[in-house]
Each structure stands twice: as C-alpha cells, then as structure tokens.
Design a protein around this motif. Structure first.
Motif, PDB file in Angstrom:
ATOM      1  N   ILE A  41       0.868  -1.178   0.000  1.00 51.04           N
ATOM      2  CA  ILE A  41       0.000   0.000   0.000  1.00 51.04           C
ATOM      3  C   ILE A  41       0.899   1.221   0.000  1.00 51.04           C
ATOM      4  O   ILE A  41       1.997   1.207   0.581  1.00 51.04           O
ATOM      5  N   GLY A  42       0.479   2.268  -0.712  1.00 50.91           N
ATOM      6  CA  GLY A  42       1.322   3.452  -0.816  1.00 50.91           C
ATOM      7  C   GLY A  42       0.519   4.698  -1.109  1.00 50.91           C
ATOM      8  O   GLY A  42      -0.693   4.640  -1.358  1.00 50.91           O
ATOM      9  N   ASP A  43       1.203   5.831  -1.059  1.00 50.37           N
ATOM     10  CA  ASP A  43       0.556   7.125  -1.248  1.00 50.37           C
ATOM     11  C   ASP A  43       1.555   8.071  -1.913  1.00 50.37           C
ATOM     12  O   ASP A  43       2.586   8.393  -1.327  1.00 50.37           O
ATOM     13  N   VAL A  44       1.248   8.487  -3.134  1.00 48.79           N
ATOM     14  CA  VAL A  44       2.075   9.470  -3.833  1.00 48.79           C
ATOM     15  C   VAL A  44       1.700  10.859  -3.335  1.00 48.79           C
ATOM     16  O   VAL A  44       0.519  11.224  -3.305  1.00 48.79           O
TER      17      VAL A  44
ATOM     18  N   LEU B 247      13.741   4.090  -8.680  1.00 48.57           N
ATOM     19  CA  LEU B 247      12.803   4.297  -9.777  1.00 48.57           C
ATOM     20  C   LEU B 247      11.974   5.557  -9.562  1.00 48.57           C
ATOM     21  O   LEU B 247      11.720   6.319 -10.497  1.00 48.57           O
ATOM     22  N   ALA B 248      11.530   5.793  -8.319  1.00 51.15           N
ATOM     23  CA  ALA B 248      10.722   6.980  -8.031  1.00 51.15           C
ATOM     24  C   ALA B 248      11.487   8.259  -8.344  1.00 51.15           C
ATOM     25  O   ALA B 248      10.918   9.242  -8.819  1.00 51.15           O
TER      26      ALA B 248
ATOM     27  N   PRO C  85      11.577  13.559  -9.952  1.00 50.02           N
ATOM     28  CA  PRO C  85      12.368  13.926  -8.764  1.00 50.02           C
ATOM     29  C   PRO C  85      11.671  14.904  -7.842  1.00 50.02           C
ATOM     30  O   PRO C  85      12.107  15.110  -6.712  1.00 50.02           O
ATOM     31  N   ASN C  86      10.581  15.521  -8.309  1.00 50.41           N
ATOM     32  CA  ASN C  86       9.863  16.496  -7.483  1.00 50.41           C
ATOM     33  C   ASN C  86       8.740  15.875  -6.673  1.00 50.41           C
ATOM     34  O   ASN C  86       8.088  16.574  -5.899  1.00 50.41           O
ATOM     35  N   GLN C  87       8.480  14.593  -6.862  1.00 52.56           N
ATOM     36  CA  GLN C  87       7.419  13.922  -6.119  1.00 52.56           C
ATOM     37  C   GLN C  87       7.998  12.774  -5.319  1.00 52.56           C
ATOM     38  O   GLN C  87       8.876  12.049  -5.801  1.00 52.56           O
TER      39      GLN C  87
END
Length: 553
Positions: A239-242, A280-281, A286-288
């Motif tokens: 589970i994740g949240d951008v 990868l993110a 690079p701003n998120q």
C-alpha cells in the motif's frame, strides 16, 4: 421622498455624476405609491453647471443605471418603484401590488423570506449569483430604506432590491467548475483503472480492500494498494501514497504499482524491493515523493515481514483481540534517494487480522496523527467478521464520507484459524535432510508416506514424489547443510519446497544428451504447475514447486 442619503452609495453614481455636464430630467412616471422625483427649478437663461451629488434627481439616476432596481414597502412588500432595467428584464409591474403577486421572479429565486428578514433586522443582505428563468444570473442586494415620510399612514419601512447582472461571471465560473469536474473524473477513472480490479485471494489469507477518492472539492491523490501471489504459499501486500494530486499523481502511482509487481516476481526481501522502488521513483519524477509499505506473508513462518518507506504503521490484531502497532518506518519515503531501507517483522498467526492504510483514514486538520491511529486501533479491536466488514467498519469509524477532503485506501488481511473438516485441507510436513546421498531415498519414502496419508490420487502422488526427489537431489549436489524438505497442502494446491544453506539460485537450462546433470529443474518445471526459488532472509535459499489440486464438485 429624499433618497440622497443612499443614492450616492450606488455603484458608479459618483463616477457618472462627475462625467455628466448636463443632466436631462426624464418625464415624470409617477404612479400611485411611487417615489417622487427630485427636481430643481432654474431660470431658463441661467448657465447650468454639473449638480452636486446631493442635488442629483434620485429617480433619474435609478432609471438610467443598467442594474435592476425595485423598491418595496410595508410587510407585504408592495411595489413602490421599479426602474427601466427591471422592466426590460422581467416586464412591467403594477405599482402598489404585493411582491408575492406582482414580483413572482423574486419568489422563484427565494428572495421573499430575505425581504422579511431585512425588514425586521434593518440590516442589508446579499445573495450571490441566482439564476432566473430567463437564463440570466444576478447578485441581489436587499437594503432597508426608511420611507415613513411618504407612506399614507405616516409610518413604515421599505426594502431596496438591487440586482447586478453577473451572467458572464457565472458562466465563466460554471465553465471552470465543469473543467475541474472533467479533470477530476479523468483522475478518478485513471486511479481506479490502475488499482487492481479484483484482488488476488491466496490460499491462506482472506483479503479485502476499499478506496474512497476525496470529495468533489478535493483533487484525487495517488493512494494505491495491491496483492501479489509470490508462489510457494507466500503473498506480498503493498500500500502506498504518492504525495501529489490529480492526474500526475495517479500516473506516478500507476508506474510504481507496475514496478512493485515486477520486483515482487524476483521474490526479494521487502527492504530490497523498496530500495529498487526508491531509485525508480527518483527517475519518474524527482519532485514527487511517495510513502509505501511492502509486506510478505509466509504461512510456514507465521509472521509478516515488512519494510516501510515513511509510511504509517501496520496494525495487527491477534486472536485474543489485542492490537499491536508496528515500529516506526524502516526507511525514508521513496524518491528521497541515497538511503538504506531495512526489514522488520510482526507475528501474524491463525486468527490474526492486519490492516494497511493511507493517511486519509487517520489524518485530520484539528487532531494529532497519533490520535487518529489510536482511534483506528480502538475500532480494529472490536471489529469482527470478514475482511470486507472490517474495512467498512474502520472507514465508518473514521468518519469518512463522500465529501472527505482526502483519498482513503484500506487493505485488510486475515489469517483464519481453521478448525474441523476445514483444517484437514491444510496440512504441513517437514523432514530434516541429514547425511549424504542416503538422504535422497529417505526423502522419497517420506514424501510417499505423507502424500498417501493425505489421500492424494495416484497420479498426483507420483508427481509429488518425483518433484521431491529431484529437488532433494539438486540440493544434495549443489547446496550445503542445513537442508530440509517441506510438504504443504492447501485446499487448492500441493507445495513441495527444499531449503539449504547455499545462496546460489538454480536456473532452468537445456541439458545436452551427454550431460549427466542439469535435468532436475527442467523435469520439475515440466511436471509442476509452477516453480521458483528465493534467497532466505537468514542466508541460504529455498526452491519450490506447486501442483494444482483437482477441484471437487
């Protein structure tokens, strides 16, 4: 009646008075109960100068302004005056009639109660952007006016209704809202399409999830979840949240979810998966940044191995109803780069329930984050039933509604305690492989006896014994002690697994006719439904294969 006290306050009056060099007096249109015009007598040969504001004829000013003006008096709001713009917009009105009959447009717009309120309180009121039946939009300002000097009874009050045409502004605002709705619908559609349409249901777990997008005033975020069957009875949960909003956040979320599924197929430890995701993110945007929990459940261990990249703690309720909160995140959020993640573990035995969630479930503007987590812990302690029921109860206890200001994702997994006839479908058996080459015949005999006791049909029995023999032979030839053969059956499959102390993972290769080795894995891959290998957290490796059981009708 003298309106000079408030005529100077009308929008644009002073501007027009300063620019006007000669003021033409309109013919007297007074009717019964109307406002008398303010006039000034001057000799015909006198040089006429621009009058002062206090000398302006109020009736003439009201007749000429483009805004709609109406004056009503008394408790029945009888019409005392309407200007030309009002007549042009709604038609002629008879002076002296009650507003409820003579001004039906005000009743349709719900302004008659407002007139009562203004008359009682003697305070002005404004309603913005009311749309009329003709399609025009107006902002109405109702102002109390003292007209006692002109009433027949010598006492009374009135209300001046001033309506500014804001149709262009209202249409522009509606176009903007429509555009925002379309963008939000696009983001929600993209978000939902990137989430799993149907959760995988492993043999040993029962899983449910729910996703609630933010309310209509909130842009859609990047909350996501997934369930991935790894093979060998193990299951990955994520589970994740951008940390973003709109279509961009949903797109980044989709890329991360796809990457997690790819990395999960490598059957790496949780912290190594997050390490790969972190790099990868950074490349994606690079701003998120994003927070994430990646967990793996192994029914043989009875534990949930996890790694957390800046995400909220996992909540686990054991079979006694005690709720445990995992430790702090084992690493920083994804996208920060240059940090090392680590793995942790939490017990998840039969009868336990675990909850993974995003911050929309526990974060509130007027409360501390720990208070929100504690509230969910309390709700989880009393939540019983299926995972779907637990999901619904947690969401309702957190006060999540359709107009919630943030996205909410919740993933609930249960490891059911199986009893009675159901427990007969879930069995485990293990054998420590001691000694040298003589361990192979002992392993075959052990596998044959176990599969016979589990009442497998002859063809599946023979395939299971052959697979166990080949995996044990491969481990004896290429592995190092300690070695173990494990047989496991569920209601859907038979799992054969061999572990040893060597880290080298086997691979399937094509053996030449003259080769005396290299055929074991090829044979296993041919006869089994699936096979794989992974490195064990404490060192060594595990090689496994699965056979699908025939469905009973």
């Amino acid at each position: 009646m003298n309106f000079t006290r408030w005529s100077a306050r009308l929008p644009g009056t002073q501007r027009r008075a300063a620019a006007r060099t000669e003021l033409a007096v309109a013919p007297d249109r007074r009717g019964e109960g109307s406002v008398p015009a303010a006039r000034a007598e001057r000799p015909a040969d006198e040089v006429r100068c621009a009058p002062a504001v206090d000398e302006l004829p109020t009736r003439d000013v009201l007749d000429r302004i483009p805004a709609l003006v109406a004056l009503v008096q008394g408790p029945e709001h009888r019409i005392a005056y309407v200007n030309d713009a009002y007549v042009a917009a709604f038609g002629a009105r008879r002076i002296g009639e009650p507003a409820r009959e003579a001004l039906p447009e005000l009743e349709e717009l719900g302004l008659l109660p407002l007139l009562d309120q203004v008359l009682r309180s003697a305070k002005p009121r404004t309603v913005k952007s009311r749309r009329t039946a003709g399609g025009r939009s107006y902002t109405f300002t109702c102002t109390p006016v003292d007209i006692s000097a002109t009433t027949a009874e010598g006492a009374g009050g009135g209300v001046l209704v001033f309506a500014a045409d804001v149709t262009d502004h209202a249409e522009a605002a509606e176009r903007l809202r429509a555009s925002e709705r379309r963008q939000r619908e696009t983001a929600v559609t993209l978000q939902r399409s990137l989430l799993p349409q149907e959760l995988e249901q492993p043999d040993d777990l029962r899983i449910a999830a729910v996703y609630h997008p933010g309310g209509t005033e909130a842009a859609v975020g990047g909350d996501w979840y997934d369930v991935i069957t790894l093979g060998g009875g193990r299951t990955a949960l994520v589970i994740g949240d951008v940390m973003g909003r709109g279509v961009r956040a949903a797109a980044v979320m989709g890329q991360l979810r796809t990457a997690v599924r790819a990395y999960a197929r490598l059957d790496l430890p949780p912290h190594e998966v997050l390490q790969l995701l972190d790099g990868l993110a950074t490349e994606i945007d690079p701003n998120q940044i994003a927070t994430c929990v990646y967990a793996v459940h192994d029914p043989n261990e009875g534990r949930l191995m996890y790694a957390s990249a800046g995400h909220l703690p996992i909540l686990v309720r054991d079979e006694n109803g005690t709720v445990l909160r995992t430790d702090e995140p084992t690493g920083p959020p994804l996208g920060t780069g240059g940090w090392m993640h680590s793995s942790g573990s939490v017990p998840l035995g039969p009868g336990s329930t675990a909850v993974l969630y995003t911050d929309g479930l526990v974060e509130r503007r007027d409360a501390d984050l720990d208070e929100g987590i504690a509230s969910v812990q309390e709700a989880l302690a009393g939540a019983t039933g299926t995972p779907a029921v637990v999901c619904d109860r947690l969401v309702r206890s957190a006060g999540v509604t359709a107009d919630h200001d943030d996205d909410v994702a919740v993933l609930v997994l249960q490891h059911p305690a199986r009893t009675g006839s159901d427990s007969e479908l879930f069995r485990n058996a293990a054998l420590e492989l001691l000694g040298g080459v003589e361990a192979a015949p002992r392993a075959r005999a052990f596998a044959s006896g176990v599969l016979t006791s589990w009442r497998f049909p002859p063809d599946l029995h023979d395939l299971g014994v052959l697979a166990a023999s080949e995996l044990v032979a491969n481990s004896l030839q290429h592995g190092t002690p300690p070695m173990r053969l494990r047989l496991r059956r569920t209601d859907r499959r038979l799992i054969v697994e061999v572990t040893d102390g060597d880290d080298h993972l086997p691979r399937r290769r094509h053996a030449e006719p003259a080769d005396e080795s290299g055929r074991g894995i090829a044979i296993v891959a041919t006869i089994a439904s699936s096979w794989g290998s992974r490195r064990a957290p404490g060192g060594g490796k595990a090689v496994w294969c699965e056979f699908a059981l025939p469905r009973t009708t």
